[in-house]
Motif scaffolding. Structure first.
Motif, PDB file in Angstrom:
ATOM      1  N   LEU A   1       0.827  -1.209   0.000  1.00  0.00           N
ATOM      2  CA  LEU A   1       0.000   0.000   0.000  1.00  0.00           C
ATOM      3  C   LEU A   1       0.858   1.254   0.000  1.00  0.00           C
ATOM      4  N   LEU A   2       1.923   1.241   0.777  1.00  0.00           N
ATOM      5  CA  LEU A   2       2.817   2.400   0.822  1.00  0.00           C
ATOM      6  C   LEU A   2       3.485   2.619  -0.535  1.00  0.00           C
ATOM      7  N   ARG A   3       3.914   1.543  -1.165  1.00  0.00           N
ATOM      8  CA  ARG A   3       4.527   1.678  -2.499  1.00  0.00           C
ATOM      9  C   ARG A   3       3.508   2.204  -3.499  1.00  0.00           C
ATOM     10  N   LEU A   4       2.274   1.715  -3.412  1.00  0.00           N
ATOM     11  CA  LEU A   4       1.225   2.174  -4.317  1.00  0.00           C
ATOM     12  C   LEU A   4       0.980   3.668  -4.147  1.00  0.00           C
ATOM     13  N   ALA A   5       1.108   4.147  -2.906  1.00  0.00           N
ATOM     14  CA  ALA A   5       0.906   5.570  -2.625  1.00  0.00           C
ATOM     15  C   ALA A   5       2.148   6.404  -2.892  1.00  0.00           C
ATOM     16  N   GLY A   6       3.255   5.737  -3.274  1.00  0.00           N
ATOM     17  CA  GLY A   6       4.494   6.463  -3.526  1.00  0.00           C
ATOM     18  C   GLY A   6       5.172   6.933  -2.258  1.00  0.00           C
ATOM     19  N   ALA A   7       4.883   6.254  -1.137  1.00  0.00           N
ATOM     20  CA  ALA A   7       5.458   6.636   0.148  1.00  0.00           C
ATOM     21  C   ALA A   7       6.574   5.671   0.522  1.00  0.00           C
ATOM     22  N   PRO A   8       7.566   6.138   1.296  1.00  0.00           N
ATOM     23  CA  PRO A   8       8.657   5.245   1.711  1.00  0.00           C
ATOM     24  C   PRO A   8       8.149   4.146   2.643  1.00  0.00           C
TER      25      PRO A   8
ATOM     26  N   ALA B   1       8.823   2.053   5.790  1.00  0.00           N
ATOM     27  CA  ALA B   1       9.619   2.048   7.008  1.00  0.00           C
ATOM     28  C   ALA B   1       9.895   0.612   7.448  1.00  0.00           C
ATOM     29  N   THR B   2      10.913   0.436   8.280  1.00  0.00           N
ATOM     30  CA  THR B   2      11.222  -0.891   8.805  1.00  0.00           C
ATOM     31  C   THR B   2      10.611  -1.099  10.182  1.00  0.00           C
ATOM     32  N   ASP B   3      10.529  -0.053  10.980  1.00  0.00           N
ATOM     33  CA  ASP B   3       9.924  -0.163  12.301  1.00  0.00           C
ATOM     34  C   ASP B   3       8.406  -0.236  12.168  1.00  0.00           C
ATOM     35  N   PRO B   4       7.754  -1.234  12.784  1.00  0.00           N
ATOM     36  CA  PRO B   4       6.307  -1.394  12.615  1.00  0.00           C
ATOM     37  C   PRO B   4       5.481  -0.188  13.057  1.00  0.00           C
ATOM     38  N   THR B   5       5.929   0.513  14.115  1.00  0.00           N
ATOM     39  CA  THR B   5       5.175   1.678  14.575  1.00  0.00           C
ATOM     40  C   THR B   5       5.229   2.795  13.538  1.00  0.00           C
ATOM     41  N   ALA B   6       6.412   3.036  12.991  1.00  0.00           N
ATOM     42  CA  ALA B   6       6.547   4.033  11.926  1.00  0.00           C
ATOM     43  C   ALA B   6       5.790   3.595  10.688  1.00  0.00           C
ATOM     44  N   PHE B   7       5.795   2.292  10.452  1.00  0.00           N
ATOM     45  CA  PHE B   7       5.059   1.681   9.356  1.00  0.00           C
ATOM     46  C   PHE B   7       3.593   2.119   9.394  1.00  0.00           C
ATOM     47  N   ALA B   8       2.969   1.919  10.558  1.00  0.00           N
ATOM     48  CA  ALA B   8       1.546   2.226  10.709  1.00  0.00           C
ATOM     49  C   ALA B   8       1.281   3.719  10.585  1.00  0.00           C
ATOM     50  N   ALA B   9       2.145   4.528  11.173  1.00  0.00           N
ATOM     51  CA  ALA B   9       1.974   5.981  11.081  1.00  0.00           C
ATOM     52  C   ALA B   9       2.087   6.453   9.638  1.00  0.00           C
ATOM     53  N   SER B  10       3.040   5.891   8.896  1.00  0.00           N
ATOM     54  CA  SER B  10       3.191   6.249   7.484  1.00  0.00           C
ATOM     55  C   SER B  10       1.988   5.818   6.670  1.00  0.00           C
TER      56      SER B  10
ATOM     57  N   LEU C   1      -1.100   5.430   7.739  1.00  0.00           N
ATOM     58  CA  LEU C   1      -2.227   6.300   8.068  1.00  0.00           C
ATOM     59  C   LEU C   1      -2.151   7.580   7.251  1.00  0.00           C
ATOM     60  N   ALA C   2      -0.963   8.154   7.172  1.00  0.00           N
ATOM     61  CA  ALA C   2      -0.788   9.405   6.427  1.00  0.00           C
ATOM     62  C   ALA C   2      -0.938   9.179   4.925  1.00  0.00           C
TER      63      ALA C   2
END
Length: 297
Positions: free
Chosen positions: A193-200, A202-211, A213-214
């Motif tokens: 989903l992040l790749r589809l949105a063109g977003a980086p 993350a490796t940390d799961p918490t940062a993963f979820a925050a990214s 959401l944004a």
């Protein structure tokens, strides 16, 4: 036509006839593995999640389609026995019930190939026409983006909460993502989903979820991490919860669906997304202790 009564959770999703091969290990590309045990059962993310929601105490209805074959009849019988209303499930003559071929290894890990049949007959028009008095509308992407977008429009029309189980990842419309509360994904689907949105990614799961959401603009997201627990993120920020102790893993096939179904049931009762995710995690932990996508009746 009589309008069905209101329900806690309306599941708009897939119904599959599961063919399960159990082996010591899953084959590598081009490899043949022998010594497996074969079984058949009812499955599909939609059916599994409906069964899990009903098991968690929610008044649950299923919207989908099966073929007019033995697999379809078995699917309907199984859902009815589990307390799921199947009045919105079409039986399509001349079309096979969709089939999933699942390989489960000795560690309980699985690989799945889904062959679409009757699932492909579920259209946005059918979803729009469905009676949908429900607290929660739960949709899976196995039926494609257009059907999930229609489920989102149905939820908005009826004032229901929308939950989207995003596996496999498809390109949903921005209004659908913005209405989702939550989007539920595993770590691999979150990365897609992040790749589809063109977003980086993350490796940390918490940062993963925050990214996530944004990037999606969803009202909330849940990222399931298997034995490592899950992360829930909403306007209050991400919260990571460790995985529950599991004595022995038999089969992981239905764990994610058990999580989503129990989460939807808790949301229908008015739980916060964080508390609902905890209920989902408990159901998911219980699901790996038995073989098959659904627990024994």
């Amino acid at each position: 036509m009589t309008t069905p009564p209101a329900v806690d959770v309306l599941v708009v999703g897939s119904l599959n006839h599961d063919v399960v091969a159990r082996t010591q290990r899953r084959p590598a590309p081009g490899e043949t593995v022998t010594g497996g045990r074969l079984s058949t059962t009812s499955g599909g993310k939609g059916g599994n999640q409906a069964a899990a929601a009903a098991r968690a105490g929610a008044v649950t209805a299923m919207l989908g389609a099966v073929g007019g074959d033995d697999g379809g009849r078995a699917q309907l019988d199984d859902l009815v026995a589990r307390g799921v209303d199947v009045s919105r499930v079409a039986v399509v003559a001349g079309v096979p019930t969709s089939t999933a071929v699942i390989v489960v290894d000795a560690a309980g890990e699985n690989a799945i190939v889904v062959c679409a049949g009757a699932n492909e007959t579920v259209t946005p028009q059918i979803v729009h026409a469905a009676p949908a008095a429900a607290a929660v509308v739960l949709a899976q992407t196995e039926l494609g983006a257009a059907v999930v977008d229609a489920a989102a429009e149905l939820a908005a029309r009826e004032g229901a909460r929308l939950v989207v189980s995003c596996g496999p990842v498809v390109e949903l419309s921005p209004p659908t993502l913005a209405a989702a509360d939550p989007v539920v994904v595993n770590r691999h689907e979150a990365a897609d989903l992040l790749r589809l949105a063109g977003a980086p990614v993350a490796t940390d799961p918490t940062a993963f979820a925050a990214s996530l959401l944004a990037a999606t603009g969803a009202r909330s997201v849940c990222v399931t991490l298997g034995a490592d627990g899950h992360v829930t993120a909403d306007g209050a920020g991400p919260l990571r919860v460790a995985g529950a102790a599991v004595e022995a893993v038999v089969d992981t096939t239905g764990a994610g669906d058990a999580f989503v179904g129990a989460l939807a049931a808790a949301l229908a009762r008015g739980a916060s997304v964080v508390d609902a995710a905890r209920a989902g995690a408990a159901a998911g932990a219980g699901a790996v202790a038995h073989a098959g996508a659904r627990p024994p009746r």
